[in-house]
Design a protein around this motif. Sequence first.
Motif, PDB file in Angstrom:
ATOM      1  N   ARG A 144      32.744  41.975  36.562  1.00  0.00           N
ATOM      2  CA  ARG A 144      34.050  42.556  36.225  1.00  0.00           C
ATOM      3  C   ARG A 144      34.832  42.874  37.497  1.00  0.00           C
ATOM      4  NH1 ARG A 144      38.542  42.783  33.514  1.00  0.00           N
ATOM      5  NH2 ARG A 144      39.365  44.868  33.240  1.00  0.00           N
ATOM      6  N   ARG A 145      34.143  43.423  38.499  1.00  0.00           N
ATOM      7  CA  ARG A 145      34.812  43.742  39.765  1.00  0.00           C
ATOM      8  C   ARG A 145      35.337  42.471  40.424  1.00  0.00           C
ATOM      9  NH1 ARG A 145      36.207  46.946  43.643  1.00  0.00           N
ATOM     10  NH2 ARG A 145      35.691  46.577  45.817  1.00  0.00           N
ATOM     11  N   ALA A 146      34.511  41.435  40.455  1.00  0.00           N
ATOM     12  CA  ALA A 146      34.942  40.171  41.059  1.00  0.00           C
ATOM     13  C   ALA A 146      36.151  39.598  40.314  1.00  0.00           C
ATOM     14  CB  ALA A 146      33.786  39.172  41.057  1.00  0.00           C
ATOM     15  N   GLU A 147      36.138  39.695  38.998  1.00  0.00           N
ATOM     16  CA  GLU A 147      37.260  39.204  38.196  1.00  0.00           C
ATOM     17  C   GLU A 147      38.550  39.966  38.519  1.00  0.00           C
ATOM     18  OE1 GLU A 147      38.574  39.692  33.550  1.00  0.00           O
ATOM     19  OE2 GLU A 147      36.452  39.385  33.975  1.00  0.00           O
ATOM     20  N   LEU A 148      38.455  41.287  38.593  1.00  0.00           N
ATOM     21  CA  LEU A 148      39.636  42.095  38.904  1.00  0.00           C
ATOM     22  C   LEU A 148      40.145  41.840  40.323  1.00  0.00           C
ATOM     23  CD1 LEU A 148      38.615  45.459  37.221  1.00  0.00           C
ATOM     24  CD2 LEU A 148      40.484  43.941  36.522  1.00  0.00           C
ATOM     25  N   LEU A 149      39.240  41.707  41.267  1.00  0.00           N
ATOM     26  CA  LEU A 149      39.659  41.437  42.645  1.00  0.00           C
ATOM     27  C   LEU A 149      40.291  40.044  42.775  1.00  0.00           C
ATOM     28  CD1 LEU A 149      36.722  43.028  44.656  1.00  0.00           C
ATOM     29  CD2 LEU A 149      39.037  43.936  44.318  1.00  0.00           C
ATOM     30  N   ARG A 150      39.738  39.069  42.035  1.00  0.00           N
ATOM     31  CA  ARG A 150      40.325  37.724  42.038  1.00  0.00           C
ATOM     32  C   ARG A 150      41.739  37.781  41.474  1.00  0.00           C
ATOM     33  NH1 ARG A 150      41.435  34.598  38.268  1.00  0.00           N
ATOM     34  NH2 ARG A 150      40.101  35.593  36.726  1.00  0.00           N
ATOM     35  N   ARG A 151      41.920  38.512  40.391  1.00  0.00           N
ATOM     36  CA  ARG A 151      43.236  38.634  39.767  1.00  0.00           C
ATOM     37  C   ARG A 151      44.215  39.350  40.701  1.00  0.00           C
ATOM     38  NH1 ARG A 151      46.919  36.437  37.305  1.00  0.00           N
ATOM     39  NH2 ARG A 151      47.941  37.555  35.640  1.00  0.00           N
ATOM     40  N   ARG A 152      43.738  40.370  41.412  1.00  0.00           N
ATOM     41  CA  ARG A 152      44.592  41.076  42.372  1.00  0.00           C
ATOM     42  C   ARG A 152      45.046  40.121  43.471  1.00  0.00           C
ATOM     43  NH1 ARG A 152      42.530  45.869  46.234  1.00  0.00           N
ATOM     44  NH2 ARG A 152      41.371  44.111  47.057  1.00  0.00           N
ATOM     45  N   ARG A 153      44.118  39.296  43.975  1.00  0.00           N
ATOM     46  CA  ARG A 153      44.491  38.322  45.015  1.00  0.00           C
ATOM     47  C   ARG A 153      45.541  37.344  44.495  1.00  0.00           C
ATOM     48  NH1 ARG A 153      39.067  38.642  45.969  1.00  0.00           N
ATOM     49  NH2 ARG A 153      38.629  36.737  44.830  1.00  0.00           N
ATOM     50  N   GLU A 154      45.397  36.918  43.233  1.00  0.00           N
ATOM     51  CA  GLU A 154      46.378  36.019  42.651  1.00  0.00           C
ATOM     52  C   GLU A 154      47.759  36.676  42.569  1.00  0.00           C
ATOM     53  OE1 GLU A 154      44.856  35.005  38.803  1.00  0.00           O
ATOM     54  OE2 GLU A 154      43.283  33.693  39.605  1.00  0.00           O
ATOM     55  N   LEU A 155      47.777  37.933  42.189  1.00  0.00           N
ATOM     56  CA  LEU A 155      49.049  38.642  42.015  1.00  0.00           C
ATOM     57  C   LEU A 155      49.724  38.966  43.333  1.00  0.00           C
ATOM     58  CD1 LEU A 155      48.045  41.057  39.138  1.00  0.00           C
ATOM     59  CD2 LEU A 155      49.629  39.126  38.981  1.00  0.00           C
ATOM     60  N   THR A 156      48.933  39.205  44.357  1.00  0.00           N
ATOM     61  CA  THR A 156      49.509  39.593  45.652  1.00  0.00           C
ATOM     62  C   THR A 156      49.587  38.423  46.622  1.00  0.00           C
ATOM     63  OG1 THR A 156      47.355  40.282  46.493  1.00  0.00           O
ATOM     64  CG2 THR A 156      48.726  41.969  45.424  1.00  0.00           C
ATOM     65  N   GLY A 157      49.170  37.264  46.202  1.00  0.00           N
ATOM     66  CA  GLY A 157      49.205  36.111  47.099  1.00  0.00           C
ATOM     67  C   GLY A 157      48.198  36.210  48.220  1.00  0.00           C
ATOM     68  N   GLY A 158      47.105  36.909  47.983  1.00  0.00           N
ATOM     69  CA  GLY A 158      46.039  37.017  48.969  1.00  0.00           C
ATOM     70  C   GLY A 158      46.133  38.229  49.853  1.00  0.00           C
ATOM     71  N   GLU A 159      47.263  38.938  49.842  1.00  0.00           N
ATOM     72  CA  GLU A 159      47.383  40.129  50.680  1.00  0.00           C
ATOM     73  C   GLU A 159      46.909  41.353  49.912  1.00  0.00           C
ATOM     74  OE1 GLU A 159      51.902  41.490  50.112  1.00  0.00           O
ATOM     75  OE2 GLU A 159      51.642  39.450  50.860  1.00  0.00           O
ATOM     76  N   GLN A 160      46.514  42.376  50.629  1.00  0.00           N
ATOM     77  CA  GLN A 160      46.048  43.609  50.005  1.00  0.00           C
ATOM     78  C   GLN A 160      47.229  44.361  49.405  1.00  0.00           C
ATOM     79  OE1 GLN A 160      43.022  44.691  49.485  1.00  0.00           O
ATOM     80  NE2 GLN A 160      42.035  43.017  50.540  1.00  0.00           N
ATOM     81  N   ALA A 161      46.982  44.984  48.254  1.00  0.00           N
ATOM     82  CA  ALA A 161      48.072  45.743  47.602  1.00  0.00           C
ATOM     83  C   ALA A 161      48.158  47.127  48.207  1.00  0.00           C
ATOM     84  CB  ALA A 161      47.800  45.858  46.110  1.00  0.00           C
TER      85      ALA A 161
END
Length: 161
Positions: A144-161
């Motif tokens: 679940r953590r990996a899925e959420l982090l992957r989705r965050r990377r997709e939303l931010t274009g790879g940069e940290q939010a």
Amino acid sequence: MTEEGPRLSARDMIERLEPSLSPWRRVRAVAALLAGLAGVVFVTALWWSEPGPLPGRTHLAFALLTVFCLAWAGYGTWLLTRRVPLFATDRVIAGWIALSVSLVTTAGLAGIAVQRDAGLGTALGVGGGFVAAALVLVVRAHARRAELLRRRRELTGGEQA
């Protein structure tokens, strides 16, 4: 505004993916904190009220039970103090605490069973069930953590939010 509705920023979308602390998580955090503290009070009261000198392994058992309870109390406290999205870090930590406690408890029960020459199969069977359940929780939490982090990377274009 678009035809689909208001546009959300990447940060808003991330917050919707994993809110900082939902009401249900807050209840779980309070429950972990209170159960841990109640366990510490109960175990230490029992430990220190035992009459006479106790064997070393009894002291070890009481100490381990106290540490387990402190771990859950610490987890509850940590979770309640988070104000940022955790991206399932809380689940990963809870899973590892559960797995650690299950492994140590199973090893202790197996040691007692061997020492008494009785019930090793039962101790390993019951303990193995708890270890297996905790292991499933750890694996699911990491996924679940990996899925959420992957989705965050997709939303931010790879940069940290």
